[in-house]
Design a protein around this motif. Structure first.
Motif, PDB file in Angstrom:
ATOM      1  N   VAL A 220       0.766  -1.078   0.015  1.00 45.16           N
ATOM      2  CA  VAL A 220       0.019   0.150   0.052  1.00 45.16           C
ATOM      3  C   VAL A 220       0.871   1.259   0.098  1.00 45.16           C
ATOM      4  CG1 VAL A 220      -0.291   0.069   2.325  1.00 45.16           C
ATOM      5  CG2 VAL A 220      -2.217   1.046   1.180  1.00 45.16           C
ATOM      6  N   ALA A 221       2.009   1.289   0.719  1.00 44.99           N
ATOM      7  CA  ALA A 221       2.725   2.498   0.662  1.00 44.99           C
ATOM      8  C   ALA A 221       3.876   2.317  -0.391  1.00 44.99           C
ATOM      9  CB  ALA A 221       3.439   2.566   2.072  1.00 44.99           C
ATOM     10  N   ILE A 222       4.062   1.495  -1.002  1.00 45.90           N
ATOM     11  CA  ILE A 222       5.304   1.444  -1.977  1.00 45.90           C
ATOM     12  C   ILE A 222       5.070   1.211  -3.405  1.00 45.90           C
ATOM     13  CG2 ILE A 222       6.829   0.396  -0.352  1.00 45.90           C
ATOM     14  CD1 ILE A 222       6.269  -2.370  -1.164  1.00 45.90           C
ATOM     15  N   LEU A 223       3.800   0.937  -3.963  1.00 47.26           N
ATOM     16  CA  LEU A 223       3.389   0.892  -5.381  1.00 47.26           C
ATOM     17  C   LEU A 223       2.140   1.941  -5.491  1.00 47.26           C
ATOM     18  CD1 LEU A 223       2.882  -2.958  -6.026  1.00 47.26           C
ATOM     19  CD2 LEU A 223       4.799  -1.361  -6.668  1.00 47.26           C
ATOM     20  N   PRO A 224       2.249   2.480  -6.522  1.00 44.72           N
ATOM     21  CA  PRO A 224       1.200   3.397  -7.256  1.00 44.72           C
ATOM     22  C   PRO A 224      -0.239   2.725  -6.924  1.00 44.72           C
ATOM     23  CG  PRO A 224       3.084   3.383  -8.617  1.00 44.72           C
ATOM     24  CD  PRO A 224       3.297   2.265  -7.965  1.00 44.72           C
ATOM     25  N   SER A 225      -1.120   3.495  -6.919  1.00 45.38           N
ATOM     26  CA  SER A 225      -2.578   3.142  -6.765  1.00 45.38           C
ATOM     27  C   SER A 225      -3.100   2.236  -7.796  1.00 45.38           C
ATOM     28  CB  SER A 225      -3.550   4.195  -6.046  1.00 45.38           C
ATOM     29  OG  SER A 225      -3.507   5.228  -7.225  1.00 45.38           O
ATOM     30  N   ASP A 226      -2.588   2.595  -9.113  1.00 44.01           N
ATOM     31  CA  ASP A 226      -3.229   1.962 -10.029  1.00 44.01           C
ATOM     32  C   ASP A 226      -2.062   0.911 -10.849  1.00 44.01           C
ATOM     33  OD1 ASP A 226      -1.130   3.832 -11.269  1.00 44.01           O
ATOM     34  OD2 ASP A 226      -2.114   4.253 -12.796  1.00 44.01           O
ATOM     35  N   TYR A 227      -1.476   0.328  -9.954  1.00 40.02           N
ATOM     36  CA  TYR A 227      -0.254  -0.792 -10.312  1.00 40.02           C
ATOM     37  C   TYR A 227      -0.794  -1.703 -10.995  1.00 40.02           C
ATOM     38  CZ  TYR A 227       4.549  -2.166 -10.804  1.00 40.02           C
ATOM     39  OH  TYR A 227       5.890  -2.606 -11.251  1.00 40.02           O
ATOM     40  N   GLU A 228      -1.798  -2.265 -10.490  1.00 38.76           N
ATOM     41  CA  GLU A 228      -2.571  -3.498 -11.348  1.00 38.76           C
ATOM     42  C   GLU A 228      -2.836  -3.117 -12.745  1.00 38.76           C
ATOM     43  OE1 GLU A 228      -5.862  -5.364  -9.161  1.00 38.76           O
ATOM     44  OE2 GLU A 228      -5.603  -4.046  -7.764  1.00 38.76           O
ATOM     45  N   LYS A 229      -3.647  -2.271 -12.834  1.00 39.45           N
ATOM     46  CA  LYS A 229      -3.804  -1.503 -14.339  1.00 39.45           C
ATOM     47  C   LYS A 229      -2.410  -1.411 -15.216  1.00 39.45           C
ATOM     48  CE  LYS A 229      -7.744   1.126 -13.260  1.00 39.45           C
ATOM     49  NZ  LYS A 229      -8.631   2.303 -13.358  1.00 39.45           N
ATOM     50  N   ARG A 230      -1.390  -0.858 -14.549  1.00 37.89           N
ATOM     51  CA  ARG A 230      -0.378  -0.574 -15.558  1.00 37.89           C
ATOM     52  C   ARG A 230       0.313  -2.139 -15.834  1.00 37.89           C
ATOM     53  NH1 ARG A 230       3.547   4.065 -12.281  1.00 37.89           N
ATOM     54  NH2 ARG A 230       1.714   5.404 -11.927  1.00 37.89           N
TER      55      ARG A 230
END
Length: 359
Positions: A220-230
């Motif tokens: 939660v604190a280390i990946l962007p919130s849209d990382y799944e989409k990326r």
């Protein structure tokens, strides 16, 4: 110049889109609203006090009648009676912090439905019993309660630290022909994950089925919130487990601490190593990091495959034929150099390992 701009963009993403920042602000707003409401309803304080006291008494009766350790009961009953206004509410929020029934039932169904793909070969159990009665008893316990059988025709390579695991993982990923399944508690952008991601992108272009799962709170604190989409934009199928919802609650448990990689059903990695630089000591924010890893080649990788597909089905809601991901016998015979490995050795490793489940 492009790399510098990309680095700046990622920093901005972490600053403005970080789920923990947004979640923290929303939780603070909710808490402020509750405090404001209580302070402005002073004329109803007597009713509020009475309701909370009754709730605390009900909670105390519930705790006393639970089949728990008396010391545990006493540790809750005393503070609740000392602070009856908030004691009962505090117990409900903290001790009642359990997954919803629907969540648990869905997980259990996913596991139950997949047990049919984990048959135990009785000849192997008989052979194990002749070799070691102690190992056979442990194997029987694991098979009875975890539904995972014991195997022969499997090689095991042990890596005492993460940096020993790093290059073998990359080498085996490059060999993938059909699919790559990866499931980790923590994924952090850096040398380790970027190296893995580069291979995964290459494999997607080759037509390999690439899937990634990570724990939402763990990242939660280390990946962007849209990382799944990326990742999906790169052709990588992706899900995060038990998404963090910024609501005023302490229900943050039930995490996926597993670390699993499965390659074509015949090669698997597991252990305590996450996909982050500190695990290979490329960075040392906590000093020298030591977590161990294991590479399996052979029949036993099937259990890791089933374990992965259990959770994938839970998250995706899709039913799949597990057997289509079974390893090809020719591949197994070509990679396993031994007729069988020491069953006692692998069972003792399992015994010493830290076992974590995602329920």
């Amino acid at each position: 110049m492009k790399k510098q701009e990309e680095g700046q963009r990622q920093k901005k993403d972490r600053l403005f889109l970080s789920k923990i920042m947004i979640g923290g602000l929303l939780i603070l707003l909710q808490a402020a609203f509750i405090v404001f409401t209580i302070l402005n309803l002073g004329e109803y304080y007597a009713y509020f006090h009475a309701a909370c006291t009754v709730l605390s008494l009900i909670v105390v009766i519930y705790i006393i009648n639970k089949p728990d350790n008396p010391a545990y009961k006493l540790a809750w009953v005393v503070p609740i009676l000392l602070f009856p206004i908030f004691g009962g509410i505090f117990y409900i929020v903290i001790a009642g912090n359990r997954s919803s029934k629907g969540f648990v039932n869905k997980v259990e169904k996913s596991i139950t439905d997949s047990c049919q793909f984990l048959p135990q070969n009785p000849q192997i159990t008989e052979k194990l019993l002749r070799e070691s009665e102690t190992a056979a008893l442990q194997s029987g316990y694991i098979q009875q309660h975890g539904k995972y059988p014991v195997y022969t025709h499997t090689e095991m390579t042990y890596y005492p630290v993460g940096e020993d695991n790093f290059q073998p993982l990359l080498q085996e990923l490059r060999k993938a022909k059909r699919y790559i399944f990866m499931e980790y508690f923590i994924i952090r952008e850096g040398h380790f994950w970027d190296s893995v991601l580069e291979v995964l992108e290459e494999k997607v272009k080759e037509g390999v089925d690439v899937r990634v799962m990570f724990d939402d709170l763990g990242c939660v604190a280390i990946l962007p919130s849209d990382y799944e989409k990326r990742l999906r934009a790169k052709g990588i199928q992706c899900y995060s487990f038990n998404r963090f919802i910024p609501f005023l609650t302490l229900r943050l448990n039930n995490r996926d601490h597993r670390k699993i990689t499965v390659i074509d059903g015949h090669t698997g990695f597991t252990g305590g190593i996450n996909l982050a630089d500190e695990y290979i000591n490329a960075t040392a924010p906590y000093g020298h990091w030591k977590d161990t890893g294991v590479m399996l080649k052979g029949d036993a990788v099937w259990s890791l495959t089933v374990m992965y597909l259990q959770l994938w089905g839970f998250l995706s809601g899709k039913k799949e034929d597990f057997y289509q991901y079974a390893p090809q016998r020719e591949e197994l015979e070509s990679i396993v150099r031994m007729d069988s490995f020491s069953l006692t050795a692998i069972l003792l490793w399992i015994r010493k390992s830290w076992v974590r489940i995602f329920i």
